[in-house]
Design an enzyme around this catalytic site. Structure first.
Site, PDB file in Angstrom:
ATOM      1  N   GLN A   1       9.561  -6.385  20.029  1.00 27.99           N
ATOM      2  CA  GLN A   1       9.685  -5.080  19.380  1.00 27.99           C
ATOM      3  C   GLN A   1      10.406  -4.055  20.251  1.00 27.99           C
ATOM      4  O   GLN A   1      10.139  -3.939  21.439  1.00 27.99           O
ATOM      5  CB  GLN A   1       8.293  -4.531  19.056  1.00 27.99           C
ATOM      6  CG  GLN A   1       7.568  -5.255  17.965  1.00 27.99           C
ATOM      7  CD  GLN A   1       8.247  -5.196  16.624  1.00 27.99           C
ATOM      8  OE1 GLN A   1       8.271  -6.184  15.906  1.00 27.99           O
ATOM      9  NE2 GLN A   1       8.813  -4.037  16.285  1.00 27.99           N
TER      10      GLN A   1
ATOM     11  N   GLY B   1      15.392  -5.992  10.199  1.00 27.95           N
ATOM     12  CA  GLY B   1      14.027  -5.921   9.691  1.00 27.95           C
ATOM     13  C   GLY B   1      13.232  -4.828  10.386  1.00 27.95           C
ATOM     14  O   GLY B   1      13.719  -4.173  11.317  1.00 27.95           O
ATOM     15  N   ARG B   2      12.008  -4.626   9.887  1.00 29.60           N
ATOM     16  CA  ARG B   2      11.054  -3.717  10.528  1.00 29.60           C
ATOM     17  C   ARG B   2      11.651  -2.368  10.929  1.00 29.60           C
ATOM     18  O   ARG B   2      11.538  -1.942  12.074  1.00 29.60           O
ATOM     19  CB  ARG B   2      10.430  -4.399  11.749  1.00 29.60           C
ATOM     20  CG  ARG B   2       9.558  -5.567  11.345  1.00 29.60           C
ATOM     21  CD  ARG B   2       8.754  -6.107  12.496  1.00 29.60           C
ATOM     22  NE  ARG B   2       7.792  -7.111  12.032  1.00 29.60           N
ATOM     23  CZ  ARG B   2       7.032  -7.854  12.826  1.00 29.60           C
ATOM     24  NH1 ARG B   2       7.104  -7.702  14.129  1.00 29.60           N
ATOM     25  NH2 ARG B   2       6.179  -8.720  12.337  1.00 29.60           N
ATOM     26  N   GLY B   3      12.225  -1.683   9.972  1.00 32.62           N
ATOM     27  CA  GLY B   3      12.870  -0.416  10.325  1.00 32.62           C
ATOM     28  C   GLY B   3      12.359   0.786   9.531  1.00 32.62           C
ATOM     29  O   GLY B   3      13.149   1.385   8.827  1.00 32.62           O
TER      30      GLY B   3
END
Ligand code: NAG
Length: 392
Positions: free
Chosen positions: A202, A260-262
């Protein structure tokens, strides 16, 4: 005339001081954060001194005037890795941390690899710290930062890069597990480098402890990477907020070549997060940006999505994502102001989030009085203001 002279001197002294302490004023939920406050800024003379200064219980303004390279600091280790992603070219591998491969990816091919230990041992950051980069030259390489239950921290104008970029579980750029009054501003993370490029896992992540009164602003999340979980040169693991009670402002950031994961918010039943995502510039996202999972309330307004495949997933979280005049106007009842519409260019459709219950989580004064730009102004503003070398 004499009476004005001392005032003049005071002003000069003040402006000199300002060149070394945190620049600007924290806004959003981190308003009031002072970090190391008026402590005299000091440049650490070694990796060991930086490590101590970050973690001790003294209020400090730590000035970084170069890249502190921790890559070789803790030696190397040889251990099991697995290959959960079979795409090509250049899939990330995963380090078998805590038997993750056996538990989560039992069918993934395994092998051994030798990699630097440093990425897996982040620098501990205590309370009352300002970590500030000088010009565009300050940063940390090969290791990330970890805040556990600490308070009053400013991290500004530094680069965090090159943390075992080939390996998931090779290290996060910034982990926060419990904490409050944290301002993360004007940094540059890259998978090869926080603020973020060339990071194994991350770029930013919260644990299960509540992270409150925290703002991520003006950061560049550069996902341009050789290795990725999606084999498209775009980093998947950007921002993950999962704390039991996270209260976060995520504004004016620049997310580039991510997949992803934004951010990804929520995902554990019984844990709740409120994240105000506004005026961010998303560019060339080959995958998804916002990922609302169970427990999350996300108010997404005034963002600009340029060439984003999927601006927001329709997950189990609650979202308010206005795209029409009627939807922006509907905020007035709870927020006392209209919301600001999001804008799309060459992007996939943005499913309007119209869960009005989301807005119940954003009735505090901070959200009502937030100064939010029209999305059309975001690309030029963010490109001019995000990242290192712009402040200090
Ligand atoms: C941080 O500063 C506050 C205010 O001066 C103080 O009360 C607190 O004890 C400090 N925390 C630590 C861990 O030193």
């Amino acid at each position: 005339m004499f009476a004005s002279a001392p005032n003049f001197l005071v002003c000069v002294a003040f402006s000199l001081f300002r060149t070394s302490s945190a620049v600007g004023t924290p806004f959003g939920l981190a308003a009031g954060t002072t970090g190391g406050g008026s402590a005299t800024p000091a440049v650490p003379s070694s990796l060991a001194q930086l490590t101590t200064w970050l973690s001790d219980s003294t209020a400090r303004v730590i000035l970084l005037d170069k890249i502190y390279d921790f890559t070789s600091n803790d030696g190397t280790t040889t251990g099991t890795i697995c290959k959960p992603w079979t795409c090509s070219p250049n899939p990330q591998f995963a380090i078998d941390a805590n038997s993750w491969c056996e538990k989560e990816q039992p069918n993934a091919a395994k092998s051994k690899a030798t990699y630097p230990v440093a990425g897996t041992k982040p620098l501990v950051v205590g309370s009352n710290k300002t970590l500030l980069g000088k010009g565009s030259s300050g940063g940390i390489k090969g290791k990330g930062l970890k805040i556990t239950g600490a308070h009053n921290i400013i991290i500004q104008n530094i680069k965090i890069t090159d943390i075992n970029a080939q390996y998931v579980w090779g290290g996060d750029a910034l982990q926060i597990d419990g904490g409050s009054n944290i301002w993360v501003d004007s940094n540059y993370v890259a998978t090869s480098a926080i603020m973020f490029q060339h990071i194994g896992r991350q770029m930013v992540v919260t644990g299960y402890g509540a992270v409150t009164k925290t703002t991520f602003s003006n950061n560049v999340f550069n996902g341009d990477s050789t290795y990725s979980a999606t084999c498209n040169g775009c980093h998947y693991w950007v921002a993950l907020f999962t704390g039991a009670g996270d209260q976060i402002t995520f504004a004016l950031n620049y997310l580039y070549k991510t997949s992803g994961r934004g951010p990804h918010v929520g995902g554990s039943s019984g844990k709740f997060q409120n994240v105000h995502v506004y005026n961010n510039y998303f560019v060339s996202v080959a995958g998804h940006a916002v990922d609302p999972e169970v427990g999350s309330k996300i108010l997404l307004e005034g963002n600009y999505f340029n060439a984003v495949t999927t601006p927001a997933l329709s997950g189990a979280g609650q979202t308010y994502i206005p795209t029409t005049a009627a939807q922006t106007a509907a905020c007035s009842a709870l927020l006392g102001r209209a919301c600001v519409a999001n804008v799309l260019l060459s992007s996939g459709s943005l499913q309007a989030g119209t869960d009005a219950g989301t807005l119940n989580g954003f009735t505090a004064a901070t959200f009502k009085s937030a100064s939010i730009k029209a999305a059309a102004a975001v690309p030029s503003y963010v490109q001019a203001h995000a990242g290192v070398g712009i402040v200090n």
